[in-house]
Design an enzyme around this catalytic site. Structure first.
Site, PDB file in Angstrom:
ATOM      1  N   ASP A 214       0.768  -1.229   0.079  1.00 49.72           N
ATOM      2  CA  ASP A 214      -0.005  -0.062   0.043  1.00 49.72           C
ATOM      3  C   ASP A 214       0.759   1.366  -0.042  1.00 49.72           C
ATOM      4  O   ASP A 214       1.955   1.152   0.683  1.00 49.72           O
ATOM      5  CB  ASP A 214      -0.772  -0.008   1.220  1.00 49.72           C
ATOM      6  CG  ASP A 214      -1.926   0.940   1.521  1.00 49.72           C
ATOM      7  OD1 ASP A 214      -2.702   0.913   0.252  1.00 49.72           O
ATOM      8  OD2 ASP A 214      -2.007   2.024   2.326  1.00 49.72           O
ATOM      9  N   GLU A 274       2.016  -0.386  -4.970  1.00 50.34           N
ATOM     10  CA  GLU A 274       1.034   0.778  -5.382  1.00 50.34           C
ATOM     11  C   GLU A 274       1.525   2.066  -5.345  1.00 50.34           C
ATOM     12  O   GLU A 274       1.888   2.536  -4.416  1.00 50.34           O
ATOM     13  CB  GLU A 274      -0.171   0.891  -4.310  1.00 50.34           C
ATOM     14  CG  GLU A 274      -1.449   1.705  -4.870  1.00 50.34           C
ATOM     15  CD  GLU A 274      -2.214   2.235  -3.750  1.00 50.34           C
ATOM     16  OE1 GLU A 274      -3.232   2.764  -4.101  1.00 50.34           O
ATOM     17  OE2 GLU A 274      -1.555   2.699  -2.480  1.00 50.34           O
TER      18      GLU A 274
HETATM   19  C1  GLC Z   1      -4.285   3.050  -0.616  1.00 47.70           C
HETATM   20  C2  GLC Z   1      -5.492   2.013  -0.756  1.00 47.70           C
HETATM   21  C3  GLC Z   1      -6.699   2.982  -0.251  1.00 47.70           C
HETATM   22  C4  GLC Z   1      -6.448   3.422   0.929  1.00 47.70           C
HETATM   23  C5  GLC Z   1      -5.011   4.063   1.199  1.00 47.70           C
HETATM   24  C6  GLC Z   1      -4.362   4.425   2.472  1.00 47.70           C
HETATM   25  O1  GLC Z   1      -4.365   3.936  -1.727  1.00 47.70           O
HETATM   26  O2  GLC Z   1      -5.652   1.403  -1.903  1.00 47.70           O
HETATM   27  O3  GLC Z   1      -7.870   2.212  -0.310  1.00 47.70           O
HETATM   28  O4  GLC Z   1      -7.448   4.234   1.491  1.00 47.70           O
HETATM   29  O5  GLC Z   1      -3.950   3.376   0.416  1.00 47.70           O
HETATM   30  O6  GLC Z   1      -3.999   3.247   3.177  1.00 47.70           O
END
Ligand code: GLC
Length: 552
Positions: A214, A274
Site C-alpha cells: 500500500d 501501489e
Molecule cells: C491505498 C488504498 C486505499 C487507502 C489508502 C490509504 O491507496 O488502496 O484504499 O485508502 O491507500 O491506506
C-alpha cells in the site's frame, strides 16, 4: 505454477477481493474469510490464478481496514487465523494463490505502539516511531499553534492532528497523509523497518504467495518536512513521494521474498507496489533490478474513449517494461467501476465520480458494452492483469448511497463535497432475490442482516445466479476469455505488434485482438475465425464499442 520455466506471476490473473464486500458466511451483513472460502469454487470456475485480499486485520475501520491495529491477526468480525490458514489451504487445492495487503505507511491510531506514543512524552523513543512535531512548548508557528507544515491529507483537510496532553493542554501534532486515524510511521526510525520485516515473514511463513504494498511511493518523507507549493502533480519531486530511500528498503524486502523458494523455483513470492503517477516514467526507479518484483500499471484506468488514447496508454506502459512486471488493471476499490466510467467519453480523473452522479442512469448500455470490450483488450495484453471483484459481473458504480450510509473517510473529511469510494465497494449480489441478494448466508431460520453498504434495488439482475443462466452475460464472457487465455499459446506473457492505425494488435502465434472504440463500424482485419466477441458481430465489420479475439 512454473509454466515452461517462467515464474507464475509473470502472466497471472489476480482477482482483487475486498473481503467485507465479497461474501458473508455468518449473516451479519459483513463479508468474511469463511464467506470467501466458501466461494473459492466460483473463483476457480472463473479461472483466476491468485486472489489479493485487501486488509482483513483488526481495525477500527477509519479507512475500510487500511488503518491496521494489529498486523499479525485477523479481525474477529472477519474470522480467525484458523480461517485464514484454511483459506490458503483450500485456495491451493483450487490452484489459487493468496496475496495479502501490507500497509507500511501508517497504522491505526488504535495500534498499541501509537497508543504508547500518545502516553509517552515528546522526544521519547515511543514518539520517535511516528512523525510528531511542534506544539506551543516546542515553538512552532507565530503563536505556536500552527500545524508543522502545509501538507494536506489525501482525504481532505490538514495532514496533521494535534494531541491533547495528559494535563488537558494541547500538545504535539502528528502526521497522517490519510485519515487522522492513520498515523504515519517514521521509517527513519530503525524500529519501523524491523517491525515490518517481521510482519512480512509472518505472512510468508503462513504460505502467502505475495504482498500488495500500500502507498509504496509514500512511506519515506523528507525529514525537514518542508511546505509544498500548491497541489503537486503525482510524479513531481515531493517531500513525501518517490524518495530515493524507498529503493534500498525494497531491495531488503526482495531479498526476504527470494529467500522463500517455493516449489523449487526462485521468484515464487511476489510483491506488487501501489505507486500512483501521472506518467509511467515515474515507475522506472521502482522497476530497477533487485527491487519490488512488480508495480501496478494504472495506464488503462486513465485514457478517454478513443483508440488513439488506448494505444498511447498501452505503448507508454510497454515502453517502460513488460506487463509481467507491471500488471494491467482497469479498476480497483479506489476508483469508480469501469462499466460506469465508460458511460463518459472522458478519461478517469478525481472528478469522474461527480460527473457520474450528474449523469444519473444515462448511457448505462454504452458503459456496459464498452466494459465488455475493454475486458477483451485487458485480457489480451502481454503479462499479468488484476480484476477487481464485480468487474466480471459488469457491476456499475452505485451513485445513490445515502449520506448516512457512506463510510469512506474522504466523504467525511470533505464534509460531503466528495462522495468518496463507497460506490465501488457495495457487497456483491450472488442471488436474484432475498436480503442482500445472496451476499449473506442465512443462519438457521433467521434472515441475515442487511449488507453493510446498501445494494441498489435492481442488483439481482447483476447477480451470479442471473448471469450463470444467461450465456450472453458478462460472467460468461470473462469465463470464456480466461479459459482461452489459459489455453492459447499466444496469450499471457510476451509481446504485441500493432496492425494498422486502429486498436488492433497481433500476438504470435496466430492471435489478433481488434477493438472498435470509434462511432462507425470498422472492417475486421484478415483472420481465420472469431474466437470470442464482446458483442454481436455480423458480416465483416466490427460495430462500435466492440472487441473481438481472432485467430489468424
Ligand atoms: C491505498 C488504498 C486505499 C487507502 C489508502 C490509504 O491507496 O488502496 O484504499 O485508502 O491507500 O491506506
Amino acid at each position: 505454477m512454473s509454466n515452461g520455466g517462467h515464474v507464475w506471476w509473470e502472466d497471472a490473473i489476480v482477482y482483487e477481493v475486498y473481503p467485507r464486500s465479497f461474501a458473508d458466511a455468518d449473516g451479519d451483513g459483513v463479508g468474511d474469510l469463511p464467506g470467501l472460502r466458501s466461494r473459492l469454487g466460483y473463483l476457480a470456475d472463473l479461472g483466476v490464478d491468485a486472489v489479493w485480499l485487501t486488509p482483513f486485520y483488526p481495525s477500527p475501520l477509519a479507512d475500510g481496514g487500511y488503518d491496521v491495529s494489529d498486523y499479525r491477526a485477523v479481525d474477529p468480525r472477519l474470522g480467525t487465523m484458523a480461517d485464514f490458514d484454511g483459506l490458503v489451504k483450500d485456495a491451493a487445492a483450487h490452484q489459487i494463490r493468496v496475496i495479502v495487503d501490507l500497509v507500511p505507511n501508517h497504522c491505526s491510531s488504535a495500534h498499541p505502539l501509537f497508543r504508547a506514543a500518545l502516553a509517552a512524552a515528546p522526544g521519547s523513543p515511543e514518539r520517535a516511531r511516528f512523525v510528531f512535531r511542534g506544539g506551543p512548548e516546542y515553538g512552532h508557528g507565530p503563536g505556536g499553534d500552527q500545524p508543522p507544515n502545509n501538507w494536506e491529507s489525501q482525504f481532505g483537510g490538514s495532514a496533521w492532528t494535534r494531541v491533547t496532553d495528559a494535563d488537558g493542554r494541547p500538545g504535539q501534532w502528528y502526521l497522517h497523509l490519510y485519515d487522522s486515524g492513520q498515523p504515519d510511521w517514521d521509517w527513519r526510525n530503525p524500529d519501523v523497518p524491523a517491525l515490518f520485516q517481521d510482519v512480512i515473514r509472518f505472512w510468508l511463513d503462513r504460505g502467502v504467495a505475495g504482498l500488495r504494498v500500500d502507498v509504496a511511493h509514500g512511506i519515506y518523507k523528507d525529514p525537514d518536512l518542508p511546505d509544498i507549493e500548491d497541489l503537486l502533480p503525482l510524479n513531481a519531486p515531493s517531500p513525501y513521494r518517490h524518495l530515493p530511500e524507498l529503493h534500498q528498503l525494497y531491495r531488503t524486502w526482495r531479498a526476504i521474498l527470494d529467500s522463500y523458494p517455493a516449489e523449487g523455483f526462485p521468484g515464487a513470492r511476489t510483491a506488487i507496489g501501489e505507486v500512483w503517477y501521472d506518467s509511467p516514467a515515474t515507475l522506472a526507479p521502482y522497476l530497477a533490478p533487485g527491487g519490488l518484483p512488480q508495480v501496478f500499471n494504472f495506464q488503462l484506468i486513465l485514457p478517454g474513449w478513443s483508440a488513439a488514447a488506448y494505444r498511447d496508454a498501452i505503448d507508454s506502459a510497454l515502453a517502460l517494461t513488460s506487463g509481467s512486471r507491471a500488471p494491467w488493471v482497469i479498476g480497483n476499490h479506489d476508483v469508480p467501476r469501469p462499466a460506469s466510467r465508460y458511460r463518459l467519453d472522458e478519461g478517469y480523473t478525481p472528478q469522474t465520480i461527480d460527473h457520474l452522479i450528474a449523469l444519473g442512469d444515462q448511457n448505462a448500455e454504452t458503459g456496459a458494452r464498452r466494459a465488455r470490450a475493454v475486458a477483451l483488450i485487458l485480457l489480451a495484453l502481454p503479462g499479468s492483469a488484476y480484476i477487481y471483484q464485480g468487474e466480471e459481473l459488469g457491476l456499475p458504480e452505485v451513485t445513490d448511497i445515502p449520506a448516512a450510509a457512506r463510510q469512506d473517510p474522504r466523504f467525511r473529511r470533505t464534509h460531503g463535497a466528495s462522495p468518496g469510494r463507497d460506490g465501488c465497494r457495495v457487497p456483491l449480489p450472488w442471488a436474484r432475490t432475498g436480503t442482500g441478494h445472496g451476499f449473506s448466508r442465512t443462519i438457521g431460520n433467521g434472515s441475515p442482516a442487511d449488507p453493510w453498504l446498501p445494494q441498489p434495488a435492481d442488483w439481482g439482475r447483476y447477480s451470479v445466479e442471473s448471469q450463470l443462466a444467461d450465456e450472453h452475460s458478462f460472467l460468461h464472457l470473462y469465463r470464456a476469455a480466461l479459459r482461452l487465455r489459459r489455453d492459447h499459446p499466444a496469450l499471457g506473457r510476451g509481446t504485441l505488434r500493432w496492425l494498422g492505425p486502429d486498436l488492433c494488435f497481433a500476438r504470435d502465434p496466430g492471435f489478433i485482438l481488434a477493438a472498435n472504440l470509434g462511432p462507425a463500424p470498422m472492417p475486421l482485419p484478415a483472420h481465420r475465425e472469431i474466437l470470442l466477441a464482446s458483442g454481436p458481430v455480423t458480416g465483416g465489420s466490427l460495430p462500435p464499442d466492440t472487441a473481438v479475439w481472432l485467430s489468424a
